[in-house]
Motif scaffolding. Structure first.
Motif, PDB file in Angstrom:
ATOM      1  N   ALA A 166       0.831  -1.210   0.000  1.00 42.89           N
ATOM      2  CA  ALA A 166       0.000   0.000   0.000  1.00 42.89           C
ATOM      3  C   ALA A 166       0.862   1.255   0.000  1.00 42.89           C
ATOM      4  O   ALA A 166       0.616   2.207  -0.765  1.00 42.89           O
ATOM      5  CB  ALA A 166      -0.933  -0.012   1.210  1.00 42.89           C
ATOM      6  N   VAL A 167       1.887   1.272   0.848  1.00 44.43           N
ATOM      7  CA  VAL A 167       2.770   2.444   0.933  1.00 44.43           C
ATOM      8  C   VAL A 167       3.633   2.545  -0.322  1.00 44.43           C
ATOM      9  O   VAL A 167       3.857   3.643  -0.846  1.00 44.43           O
ATOM     10  CB  VAL A 167       3.650   2.365   2.192  1.00 44.43           C
ATOM     11  CG1 VAL A 167       4.666   3.510   2.216  1.00 44.43           C
ATOM     12  CG2 VAL A 167       2.788   2.415   3.453  1.00 44.43           C
ATOM     13  N   GLY A 168       4.105   1.401  -0.824  1.00 46.80           N
ATOM     14  CA  GLY A 168       4.951   1.423  -2.014  1.00 46.80           C
ATOM     15  C   GLY A 168       4.239   1.976  -3.231  1.00 46.80           C
ATOM     16  O   GLY A 168       4.847   2.654  -4.069  1.00 46.80           O
ATOM     17  N   LEU A 169       2.935   1.714  -3.339  1.00 40.01           N
ATOM     18  CA  LEU A 169       2.172   2.238  -4.477  1.00 40.01           C
ATOM     19  C   LEU A 169       2.049   3.760  -4.438  1.00 40.01           C
ATOM     20  O   LEU A 169       1.810   4.386  -5.475  1.00 40.01           O
ATOM     21  CB  LEU A 169       0.771   1.602  -4.499  1.00 40.01           C
ATOM     22  CG  LEU A 169       0.713   0.134  -4.938  1.00 40.01           C
ATOM     23  CD1 LEU A 169      -0.689  -0.432  -4.748  1.00 40.01           C
ATOM     24  CD2 LEU A 169       1.147  -0.018  -6.391  1.00 40.01           C
ATOM     25  N   ALA A 195      -3.168  12.777  -5.638  1.00 39.19           N
ATOM     26  CA  ALA A 195      -2.308  12.594  -6.807  1.00 39.19           C
ATOM     27  C   ALA A 195      -2.969  13.101  -8.084  1.00 39.19           C
ATOM     28  O   ALA A 195      -4.196  13.147  -8.207  1.00 39.19           O
ATOM     29  CB  ALA A 195      -1.944  11.119  -6.962  1.00 39.19           C
ATOM     30  N   CYS A 196      -2.119  13.464  -9.044  1.00 35.17           N
ATOM     31  CA  CYS A 196      -2.595  13.951 -10.341  1.00 35.17           C
ATOM     32  C   CYS A 196      -2.733  12.821 -11.357  1.00 35.17           C
ATOM     33  O   CYS A 196      -3.574  12.897 -12.253  1.00 35.17           O
ATOM     34  CB  CYS A 196      -1.627  14.995 -10.896  1.00 35.17           C
ATOM     35  SG  CYS A 196      -1.401  16.416  -9.823  1.00 35.17           S
ATOM     36  N   ASN A 197      -1.891  11.814 -11.253  1.00 35.52           N
ATOM     37  CA  ASN A 197      -1.939  10.727 -12.235  1.00 35.52           C
ATOM     38  C   ASN A 197      -2.879   9.614 -11.770  1.00 35.52           C
ATOM     39  O   ASN A 197      -3.516   9.716 -10.717  1.00 35.52           O
ATOM     40  CB  ASN A 197      -0.524  10.186 -12.507  1.00 35.52           C
ATOM     41  CG  ASN A 197       0.170   9.711 -11.246  1.00 35.52           C
ATOM     42  OD1 ASN A 197      -0.167  10.129 -10.148  1.00 35.52           O
ATOM     43  ND2 ASN A 197       1.140   8.825 -11.406  1.00 35.52           N
ATOM     44  N   PHE A 200      -5.564   4.166  -9.751  1.00 37.18           N
ATOM     45  CA  PHE A 200      -6.447   3.000  -9.713  1.00 37.18           C
ATOM     46  C   PHE A 200      -5.876   1.857  -8.866  1.00 37.18           C
ATOM     47  O   PHE A 200      -6.621   1.262  -8.064  1.00 37.18           O
ATOM     48  CB  PHE A 200      -6.718   2.507 -11.137  1.00 37.18           C
ATOM     49  CG  PHE A 200      -7.568   1.266 -11.185  1.00 37.18           C
ATOM     50  CD1 PHE A 200      -8.939   1.331 -10.950  1.00 37.18           C
ATOM     51  CD2 PHE A 200      -6.998   0.026 -11.448  1.00 37.18           C
ATOM     52  CE1 PHE A 200      -9.726   0.176 -10.976  1.00 37.18           C
ATOM     53  CE2 PHE A 200      -7.769  -1.120 -11.480  1.00 37.18           C
ATOM     54  CZ  PHE A 200      -9.130  -1.048 -11.245  1.00 37.18           C
ATOM     55  N   PRO A 201      -4.565   1.502  -8.988  1.00 32.87           N
ATOM     56  CA  PRO A 201      -4.027   0.438  -8.125  1.00 32.87           C
ATOM     57  C   PRO A 201      -4.177   0.764  -6.641  1.00 32.87           C
ATOM     58  O   PRO A 201      -4.483  -0.112  -5.832  1.00 32.87           O
ATOM     59  CB  PRO A 201      -2.552   0.344  -8.533  1.00 32.87           C
ATOM     60  CG  PRO A 201      -2.517   0.884  -9.926  1.00 32.87           C
ATOM     61  CD  PRO A 201      -3.542   1.973  -9.951  1.00 32.87           C
ATOM     62  N   ASN A 202      -3.942   2.032  -6.280  1.00 31.64           N
ATOM     63  CA  ASN A 202      -4.102   2.441  -4.876  1.00 31.64           C
ATOM     64  C   ASN A 202      -5.550   2.306  -4.438  1.00 31.64           C
ATOM     65  O   ASN A 202      -5.838   1.909  -3.297  1.00 31.64           O
ATOM     66  CB  ASN A 202      -3.640   3.892  -4.699  1.00 31.64           C
ATOM     67  CG  ASN A 202      -2.234   4.128  -5.190  1.00 31.64           C
ATOM     68  OD1 ASN A 202      -2.011   4.230  -6.399  1.00 31.64           O
ATOM     69  ND2 ASN A 202      -1.285   4.217  -4.280  1.00 31.64           N
ATOM     70  N   ASP A 203      -6.458   2.651  -5.352  1.00 28.37           N
ATOM     71  CA  ASP A 203      -7.884   2.548  -5.068  1.00 28.37           C
ATOM     72  C   ASP A 203      -8.276   1.090  -4.814  1.00 28.37           C
ATOM     73  O   ASP A 203      -9.040   0.793  -3.883  1.00 28.37           O
ATOM     74  CB  ASP A 203      -8.686   3.110  -6.240  1.00 28.37           C
ATOM     75  CG  ASP A 203      -9.857   3.955  -5.787  1.00 28.37           C
ATOM     76  OD1 ASP A 203      -9.896   4.344  -4.601  1.00 28.37           O
ATOM     77  OD2 ASP A 203     -10.725   4.241  -6.622  1.00 28.37           O
ATOM     78  N   MET A 204      -7.749   0.177  -5.627  1.00 30.51           N
ATOM     79  CA  MET A 204      -8.041  -1.243  -5.453  1.00 30.51           C
ATOM     80  C   MET A 204      -7.529  -1.745  -4.105  1.00 30.51           C
ATOM     81  O   MET A 204      -8.220  -2.495  -3.402  1.00 30.51           O
ATOM     82  CB  MET A 204      -7.414  -2.051  -6.592  1.00 30.51           C
ATOM     83  CG  MET A 204      -8.067  -1.817  -7.949  1.00 30.51           C
ATOM     84  SD  MET A 204      -9.832  -2.290  -7.943  1.00 30.51           S
ATOM     85  CE  MET A 204      -9.714  -4.043  -7.589  1.00 30.51           C
TER      86      MET A 204
END
Length: 325
Positions: A166-169, A195-197, A200-204
């Protein structure tokens, strides 16, 4: 130093902020009284969990698999509150709202690791009670020191890997707008949404994480107690059932203190005012570590007897010293 530090290279749009600003309690009325309360909670938490750890360490009668889990819970509570509360007080009581990018991620890692480990530690204690009541004759074989240590270490490994992911993403995100975190610490959800970009992975991860750290542990604990209640209703008299169930009261109290406030916040998140949500979440993070040792000392007969034995031993040592002098 600029607020945003761009990555090296002229054509790279990746931007990493020099710092974030933690602004969760900014603007709340009379909030300093709340910080005094948090300081009191922290002091009680440190004293209580330290006492529980010392009692278990000093009394060889408590060197059982169950108290390995209790010791680990006290350690997690002590470490978690020590990671969270002093920084909250420093941030909001002394107006040090800015935190560097790397420090924010480190802060996030330790807070999430300890808060998550509390839930899985309650699973270990639930398993201990389940086997003790359903299979009392096989308890010593099924729940050994090695088994409990393996379970606790596996939970630690799982939590550390999950939080590192989670932190690495976060490190792949580019921040080019606001750096204001509307929370009381470096909250994963609040940070990645700045974030600007594409995040989605963080959201998942933010959707999957509560499933493994909150919902599945809660489901296991509830199912285990359904089995316990069913077993006691079938094979025991009322008095025997109450006596057996009494050994679960301490653990059930910890489960209620940890899960019920979070369950209320999760289910009513959209209806709760942001300030109320911040206060409620901070309390659910800080309050259980203070109450856990109090509950175990007051409701667990073994610990109460152990404290009495240790106090008697200390008194005898003092009397011997006086006699020698």
């Amino acid at each position: 130093m600029d607020l945003f530090n761009s990555a090296q290279g002229k054509n790279i749009s990746f931007v990493r902020p020099a710092y974030f600003i933690i602004g969760g309690f900014i603007g709340m009325a009379h909030v300093k009284f709340y910080f005094v309360f948090l300081f009191f909670v922290y002091v009680v938490s440190v004293l209580g969990n330290t006492i529980v750890m010392l009692v278990i360490y000093l009394d060889h009668n408590l060197r059982t698999p169950k108290y390995i889990a209790v010791f680990n819970l006290a350690f997690v509570d002590l470490f978690g509150n020590s990671a969270l509360v002093p920084k909250i007080l420093d941030t909001f009581l002394f107006n040090h709202h800015s935190i560097s990018y790397n420090d924010c991620l480190t802060y996030m890692f330790f807070c999430y690791t300890c808060l998550s480990m509390q839930a899985l530690n309650l699973v270990a204690l639930a398993y201990d009670r389940l086997v003790a009541i359903l299979f009392p004759l096989h308890y010593m074989v099924k729940v050994t020191h090695r088994f409990m240590l393996t379970m606790i270490c596996s939970f630690w490994a799982f939590i550390i890997i999950a939080v590192l992911i989670a932190v690495g993403l976060i490190t792949r995100l580019s921040f080019c707008k606001s750096v204001l975190i509307n929370s009381y610490f470096c909250d994963h959800g609040q940070v990645y949404r700045l974030a600007c970009n594409d995040y989605f992975p963080n959201d998942m991860v933010s959707y999957m994480y509560p499933v493994f750290i909150f919902w599945l542990p809660l489901a296991f604990i509830l199912i285990s107690y359904l089995y316990i209640c069913g077993t006691l209703a079938k094979v025991a008299t009322v008095q025997e059932g109450l006596k057996a169930f009494k050994t679960c009261i301490g653990h059930l109290s910890l489960v209620a203190i940890y899960f019920i406030p979070l369950l209320i916040v999760f289910t009513l998140m959209e209806k709760i005012h942001p300030n109320a949500r911040i206060i409620n979440l901070s309390l659910t993070s800080i309050f259980p570590p203070m109450l856990n040792p109090i509950i175990y000392v007051l409701q667990t007969q073994e610990i109460k007897e152990s404290v009495k034995r240790l106090l008697k031993m200390d008194r005898k040592l003092q009397l011997k010293r006086i006699a020698i002098m």
